[in-house]
Design a protein around this motif. Structure first.
Motif: not given
Length: 350
Positions: A49-56, A86-101, A198-203
């Motif tokens: 992805g763009k890696l914005n969260r991690g680079l932030s 660690a945030i990018e792994l969290l994002q990956a976890y969410f997206l893999v599950a979200d895409d299935m749902m 919470y996970y994209s801005f505060y974390l």
């Protein structure tokens, strides 16, 4: 350092982390077949992805410590960047599950992981492993730091809040059963704050603060009080661009109308429609055809939703700037951290 160089250095840390995680599995005597699968899962879903969260996290740490990424030695940089990954792994976890749902087809220009050859429902367990990798890495690299438990608490709390936002989104906006009576601006606000803000801005900021020794309840509250509304504004902006932006502008085809999303746009429209206009939305919103989608878009324009958005944007940005100006920097927090986030979001077009 250029954006390309910053990204390359950041990805270099990810490559090291993959090797560390491989070693953990090898240490458990996992068969090579399983080790290779996990590595493919990590590589396919995490760095694309763009890696914005991690680079932030890196950017925030540098601002708080009055330094630059170039000035950080490799050991210090890797430790800060690990929190970003660690945030990018969290994002990956969410997206893999979200895409299935959501039964999505593509993600980041390639088939969703569950649709990749031979994956299928194994993706459910793979999403769990992406999340588990966060805590393996945190334990290895931060266990002896005074703020280790704070990191664990933060990840657990933010993860649960994100899942609550996803739950409300799923039960409010079934893709195949359209019921606009379930929608409301209050529900939309809860969904986007919990699912995204919470996970994209505060974390990212809170992680960098803990690592910088800026951990007072007062400072964490100052940051949260600004970054959560900023995250909500970001998602409202996303909803607006999905409807009113062009594919060339936003890099994708907007699908919120066809997917029956509980977006800011439809909720603003519902608060303004007359009986006839509401009937049009009931008959066309969430339908999978282009004609119904266009009818909704035409009504949104008729209702002046574009101007409503522009008025909202100016009002919320003025309020955020005022809040940032009042931030107490006496304990080490820097206004620049917050103004930098706002600058990235204000008037963005993609």
């Amino acid at each position: 350092m250029s954006k390309e160089a910053s990204r390359a250095r950041f990805i270099g840390v990810f490559d090291q982390l993959v090797e560390e995680l491989k070693e953990v599995l090898v240490g458990y005597n996992m068969p090579q077949e399983a080790v290779d699968w996990f590595v493919k899962n990590l590589d396919y879903n995490t760095p694309g992805g763009k890696l914005n969260r991690g680079l932030s996290v890196v950017d925030t740490y540098c601002i708080l410590n009055k330094t630059t990424a170039v000035e950080l030695d490799d050991e210090k940089y890797a430790k800060v960047a690990l929190l970003g990954w660690a945030i990018e792994l969290l994002q990956a976890y969410f997206l893999v599950a979200d895409d299935m749902m959501d039964q999505s087809k593509t993600r980041r220009g390639q088939p969703c992981w569950y649709l990749a050859e031979g994956v299928g429902n194994i993706a459910i367990n793979d999403s769990f492993m992406l999340e588990g990798a966060i805590y393996v890495l945190l334990k290895k690299h931060f266990r002896n730091d005074s703020y280790y438990v704070d990191l664990l608490d933060l990840f657990h709390e933010v993860t649960f809040k994100t899942e609550l936002g996803q739950l409300l989104d799923l039960v409010t906006a079934d893709e195949y059963v359209v019921d606009l009576d379930k929608f409301s601006l209050d529900k939309h606000s809860f969904i986007v704050i919990f699912k995204t803000a919470y996970y994209s801005f505060y974390l990212p900021v809170a992680l960098a603060m803990y690592m910088s020794g800026i951990n007072s309840a007062e400072d964490l509250k100052q940051v949260q009080d600004i970054l959560i509304p900023l995250g909500e504004y970001f998602q409202i902006q996303d909803d607006f661009l999905d409807c009113f932006g062009t594919p060339e502008q936003i890099g994708k085809i907007g699908t919120d109308i066809k997917d029956n999303k509980c977006s800011w746009v439809i909720n603003q429209a519902l608060s303004r429609v007359n009986k006839e206009q509401r009937e049009l939305l009931d008959n066309n919103y969430g339908k999978k055809d282009d004609v119904s989608e266009q009818k909704c878009k035409d009504l949104f324009k008729e209702l002046g939703i574009e101007q409503v958005y522009h008025d909202y944007e100016e009002a919320v940005v003025a309020k955020l700037r005022s809040q940032i100006e009042k931030v107490d920097e006496s304990r080490g927090l820097k206004k620049e951290v917050l103004s930098a986030f706002l600058a990235k979001v204000y008037k963005r077009s993609k």
